[in-house]
Design an enzyme around this catalytic site. Structure first.
Site, PDB file in Angstrom:
ATOM      1  N   HIS A 278       0.536  -1.149  -0.025  1.00  0.00           N
ATOM      2  CA  HIS A 278       0.274  -0.713   0.296  1.00  0.00           C
ATOM      3  C   HIS A 278       1.163   1.617   0.027  1.00  0.00           C
ATOM      4  O   HIS A 278       0.360   2.130   0.114  1.00  0.00           O
ATOM      5  CB  HIS A 278      -0.653   0.064   0.957  1.00  0.00           C
ATOM      6  CG  HIS A 278      -1.984   1.305   1.306  1.00  0.00           C
ATOM      7  ND1 HIS A 278      -2.760   1.480   0.446  1.00  0.00           N
ATOM      8  CD2 HIS A 278      -1.755   2.354   2.297  1.00  0.00           C
ATOM      9  CE1 HIS A 278      -3.033   2.822   1.021  1.00  0.00           C
ATOM     10  NE2 HIS A 278      -2.586   3.127   1.755  1.00  0.00           N
ATOM     11  N   CYS A 279       1.832   1.001   0.491  1.00  0.00           N
ATOM     12  CA  CYS A 279       2.895   2.529   0.734  1.00  0.00           C
ATOM     13  C   CYS A 279       4.152   2.998  -0.881  1.00  0.00           C
ATOM     14  O   CYS A 279       3.652   4.344  -0.905  1.00  0.00           O
ATOM     15  CB  CYS A 279       3.505   2.081   1.980  1.00  0.00           C
ATOM     16  SG  CYS A 279       2.738   2.490   3.204  1.00  0.00           S
ATOM     17  N   ILE A 280       4.458   2.088  -1.335  1.00  0.00           N
ATOM     18  CA  ILE A 280       5.896   2.477  -2.039  1.00  0.00           C
ATOM     19  C   ILE A 280       5.378   2.464  -3.434  1.00  0.00           C
ATOM     20  O   ILE A 280       5.929   3.743  -3.496  1.00  0.00           O
ATOM     21  CB  ILE A 280       6.710   1.653  -1.225  1.00  0.00           C
ATOM     22  CG1 ILE A 280       7.520   1.417  -0.253  1.00  0.00           C
ATOM     23  CG2 ILE A 280       7.964   1.947  -3.061  1.00  0.00           C
ATOM     24  CD1 ILE A 280       8.413   0.675   0.178  1.00  0.00           C
ATOM     25  N   ASP A 283       2.820   6.321  -1.981  1.00  0.00           N
ATOM     26  CA  ASP A 283       3.573   7.837  -1.358  1.00  0.00           C
ATOM     27  C   ASP A 283       3.941   8.662  -2.382  1.00  0.00           C
ATOM     28  O   ASP A 283       3.582   9.985  -2.432  1.00  0.00           O
ATOM     29  CB  ASP A 283       3.947   7.100   0.043  1.00  0.00           C
ATOM     30  CG  ASP A 283       3.392   6.388   0.778  1.00  0.00           C
ATOM     31  OD1 ASP A 283       2.505   5.906   0.882  1.00  0.00           O
ATOM     32  OD2 ASP A 283       4.055   6.142   1.803  1.00  0.00           O
TER      33      ASP A 283
END
Length: 442
Positions: A278-280, A283
């Site tokens: 979900h992040c890299i 973001d």
């Protein structure tokens, strides 16, 4: 001397947190919220979990874990320690702290989608009361807490820092990492006011070994983005190095292992078939979008994103070339993708490059299956649809595929068995030595 009328709610809240009599509300019981719930239950708090997924709530209330790498025994223990899950947002007033852990994806235009955060806030606000602290943990752009949540609280008549307290504390979960746990990962926290920061430090200091205060919610929001963009940029660099090394017929994994022996000035990052989780992958877009408001163009970050986004296409090109060298077309070939979770030894398929590889190969006419011990049935996903179950890895099943594409290097895979029976392996994770005759590095 502090004005008692302005600190009564703060003193009451911090006192309850210190005495472990506060009720902790966790909103969103997924990969971030569930470990946080377990930690607060372990620390002796009553925890109220709120989630819109009724099936998940029922499962948790039976003492069962909906996430593979989180043990059911731990959830059952939390239930014994006064954890309860509900879909009823009207109960938000029971909590002294409300910690929001909901997704922050991108929309179809690769722009921030705050709908989960804002819908959650709007669902909680009618039932909030003086004396509560509201913490947002969802990764977002700098200014979200101040620009979106603060006005909503003030519209209800609350005075931020006096009768309710607003903080941002970015999640730092690393699913499947056995070396770090919720308690031991330092927690960054920024408050909308000094009193809010004091409330946030009390909230997290009651359950986390080290809390790191920063000057504002914006600083805390940017801290999280820096952490993940740092990784994305370095992965983009090593992915580009992989392409160069491949053209020069050099094993990039050998080079990284050698470089990592330098005891200073080098941190190893490893290439792969693309970015997942979900992040890299997400973001950097939150920051590049917000930076435009200030007339800035984040060229370096966007270049790394382009390289990482192109990796699945590069890997598919390697599969096509490997099949061609063996006199086969990708159209009609049987392809087995090993691992569809975005990282090893977990069941999280969010933004997984493995799934994009499956789609790209299917679009080229290949018959695609997958094997993943952590994902027995292909999950429901917003962008990808496959009606598949995980293939059991046996000598006959492995041998039946024209190519095995190693996308996620789960520890549970029998790599010796796969190597023995697979006619061709395309290895994106550096598991096999490059010199083996049926191995192609990608």
């Amino acid at each position: 001397m502090r004005d008692a009328s302005k600190t009564a709610f703060l003193d009451q809240l911090t006192g309850k947190l210190r005495e472990r009599s506060a009720v902790i509300g966790i909103v969103g019981l997924g990969y971030v919220g569930l470990p946080l719930m377990l930690r607060y239950a372990e620390a002796g708090f009553r925890v109220l979990g709120i989630d819109i997924d009724a099936a998940k709530v029922e499962q948790l209330n039976r003492g069962e874990s909906p996430i593979r790498h989180i043990a059911t025994a731990d959830v059952a223990r939390a239930r014994e320690q006064r954890f309860e899950a509900t879909t009823d947002f009207t109960r938000a007033g029971e909590a002294d702290a409300l910690v929001v852990c909901v997704p922050t994806p991108l929309n179809a235009y690769r722009e921030p989608d705050l709908s989960f955060v804002l819908d959650t806030a709007d669902a909680l606000l009618p039932f909030m009361r003086p004396g509560q602290v509201l913490s947002l943990e969802s990764t977002t752009y700098p200014g979200t807490t101040d620009e979106e949540l603060k006005p909503r609280l003030e519209a209800r008549g609350f005075v931020i820092g006096q009768d309710v307290f607003l903080v941002f504390s970015p999640e730092r979960e690393d699913p499947g990492n056995p070396d770090f746990h919720t308690r031991t990962i330092p927690k960054v926290c920024g408050g909308a006011t000094p009193a809010c920061l004091e409330a946030g430090l009390a909230l997290y200091g009651a359950a986390i070994d080290r809390v790191v205060p920063v000057s504002s919610t914006r600083a805390a929001e940017l801290t999280k983005l820096l952490e993940n963009i740092y990784r994305a940029v370095n992965i983009g660099l090593v992915n580009e190095m992989k392409i160069i090394a491949d053209r020069m017929q050099i094993d990039i994994h050998e080079v990284i292992r050698a470089a990592a022996t330098k005891p200073f000035g080098f941190t190893p990052y490893y290439p792969g078939p693309g970015l997942g989780g979900h992040c890299i992958p997400i973001d950097p877009f939150y920051l590049t979008w917000k930076a435009r408001e200030y007339g800035l163009h984040t060229r370096f970050i966007e270049l790394a994103g382009e390289i990482n986004s192109d990796m699945p296409h590069w890997v598919v090109g390697k599969v096509v070339d490997a099949l061609n060298l063996r006199g086969k077309s990708v159209m009609g070939s049987r392809v087995l993708v090993l691992g569809i979770a975005y990282k090893k030894d977990i069941d999280d398929t969010r933004e997984s490059p493995s799934v994009e590889l499956m789609e790209l190969l299917r679009d080229k006419g290949a018959h695609v299956d997958y094997a993943d011990p952590h994902v027995p049935v292909f999950p429901r996903m917003r962008k990808h649809r496959f009606d598949l179950k995980s293939v059991a890895l046996t000598p006959s099943s492995i041998a039946s595929y024209d190519v095995v594409l190693l996308a996620t290097a789960h520890s549970a895979f029998d790599y010796a068995l796969i190597r023995e029976y697979a006619p061709l392996i395309v290895d994106t994770r550096g598991v096999y030595p490059a010199a083996l005759p049926n191995i192609v590095k990608a």
